[in-house]
Design an enzyme around this catalytic site. Structure first.
Site, mmCIF file in Angstrom:
data_model
loop_
_atom_site.group_PDB
_atom_site.id
_atom_site.type_symbol
_atom_site.label_atom_id
_atom_site.label_comp_id
_atom_site.label_asym_id
_atom_site.label_seq_id
_atom_site.Cartn_x
_atom_site.Cartn_y
_atom_site.Cartn_z
ATOM 1 C CB SER A 107 -82.650 48.207 -10.907
ATOM 2 O OG SER A 107 -83.475 48.917 -11.821
ATOM 3 C CG ASP A 108 -78.188 47.658 -15.982
ATOM 4 O OD1 ASP A 108 -78.672 48.559 -16.686
ATOM 5 O OD2 ASP A 108 -77.128 47.081 -16.260
ATOM 6 C CD1 TRP A 109 -83.567 51.813 -18.653
ATOM 7 C CD2 TRP A 109 -82.189 51.931 -16.892
ATOM 8 N NE1 TRP A 109 -83.545 53.121 -18.192
ATOM 9 C CE2 TRP A 109 -82.710 53.223 -17.121
ATOM 10 C CE3 TRP A 109 -81.317 51.763 -15.824
ATOM 11 C CZ2 TRP A 109 -82.391 54.323 -16.342
ATOM 12 C CZ3 TRP A 109 -80.982 52.852 -15.038
ATOM 13 C CH2 TRP A 109 -81.516 54.115 -15.297
#
Length: 746
Positions: free
Chosen positions: A263-265
């Site tokens: 995932s992106d952060w």
């Protein structure tokens, strides 16, 4: 000192020189990868399986300490290795040995149109990541330039999926040759920074498959990328990081990809959809992935305790979890558990040279009326250097790609280094833009404050220009908000800080004006016909000043070409002419506010839209000049007719007809004039970079297959190549076609 189980295991293995038969299969990297994965999986507890798929700190996942399976450390890229931050905070860790080589922006890399440069770039940055013992480099970014306003365009590789994919593939291979995984991002349709967490692109399948997926597919299949990152945006109402269409149906299904989706952060919002949607690892901007949570609250992640409790209650099956764990284990065994990966290096002379070479090949000579460039000491004695970007360091700022560079040579310093002995150089600021040089605790330590008024700054610049033989103006954008920066888009295509007015004033007093535009994307140039020479110089990293001086002096003959269209105005861009940028308010399935963004331009992105509407941009896609000239011969196809499964070979001779050695990028486009569906006038399907001595001729050779001739049929959900007549168009840009040839598919 207390030794970790992993370190003890490594000592046992290394001291023997070979793997001992008693060592578990998963630690024996002479065994097949899938055998090791299954062995490790069979030994893991349910809690360990949950732990391995989410973060334990800002940039690491815990591995399995009991089994000696190493932690997995990520680092931001994709243009340099991010400095260390504290375990549980964004603040700097204050290391003294984490200054990196800052490489040119990926837009610059794409402008080289040279896969060899992409391989060199990837190998070099991979060596730095490996030296810092990172397992995953968060990059490259290969989202398509849909709009010139996107704040993150400088991290991407332009508007064309074929060019982006070919360059990304070699970058991926270069990085991973070091035992460091890339994390290709942001999959997919992350084409704007404004409303980036809530944008819901509305895209038809044909547009998706023809424009926004091909570069990702090449990276996944041809490059064998080991991890992918989802975007913050939504797609058809579901977030991209765990979008079942993107992750399950396409990436893991149709493409048969075996890597891990990260995932992106802070991009995860729900456990059930994340579990079902194909997400494998969850990282977060905050300790609980959502808000300013309590310290060390990683067990609150959506794929942590909520997922564990869901499995225990029977809501989720362990089979779904096992697939995620397998993918994370593959990633781990390919990287941090690979005993054969090289040691890497940091800040080496080779990396400095690579930075300078890539930058030199990527700088684009947009205009050179009267051959002002390269500067001739016989004609020029005094140079006025004007503009803030001549002195401003650019490696700090812009978002997560901000770097702690070992050094940065500004354009003014580079010019003085190279030209100071032959020319008198004077400098004037001209304008004040961004005086800050700080991001997440990293500082340039430049004091760029200037308390003169706009009028005083402009008057001093004009006076300097009036008394010089040549003016070198350094302007463009910077890494401040609403320039080239993450989390904000530009407000318009215009240059900020009243630069247009300044350039107009300089042009009135000196006819020998060279504009050096430093930016990661196109800008409006209302003064283009009043300025004889223009260079597109990008963000060039450590060696910025030396690289620009190489080109201005003539030590390097420019050979870069634009990887995107330089629009004259926003109405030449389909996303703005036909779209609803930046979207209209709507609701997601949970009732949250989102922005629907119809991609009404469909497949007509960039030069495809320009061709369809017969527009004349400031500079076309693929444009770039040289200090020499090139002559194209006639193109030929090896056979005039062939079957669907045949490969057609296209050749064209190219001659350096000037008096300087130089390199020419030969571009091949395909046209299908009598298709049963609406198709672009032409599409890029090949390019070659030829280095030629004066008078030398070389032949550019291309192969064309069914894949290059096909369009995506959404109703049949497959690629279709229709029999009939096709045409190859070969030229120096999308608007400068030099030769054509036809052939027929039977």
């Amino acid at each position: 000192m207390k030794l970790s189980k992993l370190f003890i295991s490594s000592l046992i293995i290394c001291s023997a020189g070979v793997i001992n038969a008693s060592v578990p299969v998963y630690l024996d990297d002479s065994k097949p990868l899938e055998e090791r994965v299954e062995d490790a999986l069979s030994r893991m507890t349910l809690q360990e399986k949950i732990d391995i798929i989410h973060a334990q700190s800002k940039f690491s996942a815990p591995g399995v300490p009991r089994l000696g399976i190493a932690e997995l450390w990520c680092t931001d890229g994709p243009m340099g290795v991010r400095p260390e931050v504290l375990w549980d905070e964004w603040e700097q860790a204050s290391w003294t040995n984490d200054s990196c080589t800052a490489f040119p922006s990926l837009t610059c890399l794409a402008a080289t149109w040279n896969p060899e440069m992409a391989a060199l770039y990837g190998k070099s940055i991979g060596e730095e990541a490996r030296f810092r013992n990172k397992a995953v480099l968060l990059g490259p970014g290969i989202n398509i330039y849909r709009t010139p306003l996107c704040g993150r365009n400088f991290e991407y590789m332009g508007e064309d999926p074929f060019l982006s994919g070919k360059m990304a593939t070699e970058y991926v291979k270069g990085v991973q040759s070091n035992g460091v995984a890339v994390c290709v991002k942001h999959f997919a349709l992350n084409n704007n920074e404004i409303n980036r967490h809530t944008s819901n692109p509305i895209v038809d399948d044909r547009t998706l498959y023809e424009i926004y997926l091909p570069a990702f597919k090449m990276a996944a299949t041809d490059g064998d990328a080991w991890s992918f990152m989802g975007g913050y945006n939504l797609f058809r109402g579901e977030h991209a990081s765990y979008n079942p269409i993107l992750m399950n149906d396409i990436l893991k299904g149709e493409w048969g990809w075996d890597g891990a989706v990260i995932s992106d952060w802070g991009a995860v919002h729900d456990t059930e959809t994340a579990v079902k949607g194909g997400l494998d690892m969850e990282f977060g901007s905050w300790t609980n992935g959502l808000t300013n949570g309590v310290s060390n609250a990683y067990d609150n992640y959506w794929l942590a305790n909520p997922y564990l409790n869901g499995i225990k209650s029977g809501k989720f099956s362990e089979d779904e979890l096992n697939d995620k764990v397998r993918r994370v284990l593959r990633l781990t065994f390919r990287t941090t558990m690979n005993r054969n990966r090289p040691w890497g290096s940091m800040g080496s002379d080779e990396h400095k040279a690579a930075c300078r070479q890539i930058g030199g090949e990527g700088i684009v000579l947009l205009k050179n009326k009267g051959n002002i460039l390269p500067l001739d000491p016989a004609k020029v004695k005094k140079i006025a250097v004007i503009g803030e970007n001549a002195i401003k360091m650019m490696t700090v700022g812009g978002g997560s790609s901000s770097l702690k560079a070992a050094y940065e040579i500004t354009p003014l310093q580079g010019l003085k280094n190279r030209l100071g002995k032959d020319f008198e150089i004077v400098y004037e600021r001209g304008y004040v833009g961004d005086t800050l040089g700080e991001y997440n605790g990293v500082r340039t330590n430049q004091d760029l404050r200037d308390f003169r008024s706009v009028e005083e700054l402009r008057e001093a610049a004009v006076n300097a220009a009036r008394n010089a033989d040549v003016v070198l103006y350094f302007g463009g954008l910077n890494k401040a908000d609403h320039n080239d920066a993450e989390d904000s888009d530009r407000l318009s295509m215009n240059l900020p800080y009243e630069q247009n007015e300044l350039i107009e004033a300089l042009a009135k007093v000196n006819k020998n004006l060279v504009v050096v535009n430093i930016s990661g994307t196109g800008v409006a140039m209302p003064w283009v016909n009043k300025v004889p020479a223009i260079l597109q110089a990008w963000y060039l990293g450590n060696e910025t000043g030396n690289t620009i001086a190489d080109v201005i002096s003539g030590d390097v003959n420019p050979s870069g070409k634009l990887p995107y269209t330089y629009y004259a105005n926003l109405m030449q861009c389909g996303a703005h002419k036909m779209g609803e940028y930046p979207g209209t308010p709507a609701k997601d399935k949970f009732g949250n506010d989102i922005f629907d963004m119809p991609y009404n331009e469909g497949i007509y992105v960039g030069y495809r839209f320009i061709d369809k509407n017969k527009l004349k941009p400031t500079f076309p896609f693929g444009h770039g000049l040289s200090y020499t000239t090139f002559t194209y011969g006639d193109a030929s196809v090896d056979k005039k007719k062939g079957g669907l499964n045949d490969v057609f070979t296209v050749t064209v001779p190219v001659t350096n007809s000037g008096d300087r050695a130089g390199s020419e990028i030969v571009e091949l486009y395909i046209s299908d004039p009598k298709s049963s569906v609406d198709r672009p006038v032409k599409e890029l399907k090949g390019f070659k970079k030829l280095a030629l001595a004066p008078g030398e001729t070389k032949t550019a050779t291309f192969t064309i297959s069914k894949d290059d001739l096909s369009f995506f049929d959404a109703d049949r959900h497959e690629w279709v190549c229709e029999p009939g007549a096709f045409e190859v168009l070969i030229g120096a840009s999308s608007a400068d076609i030099r030769t054509k040839a036809g052939f027929t598919v039977e």
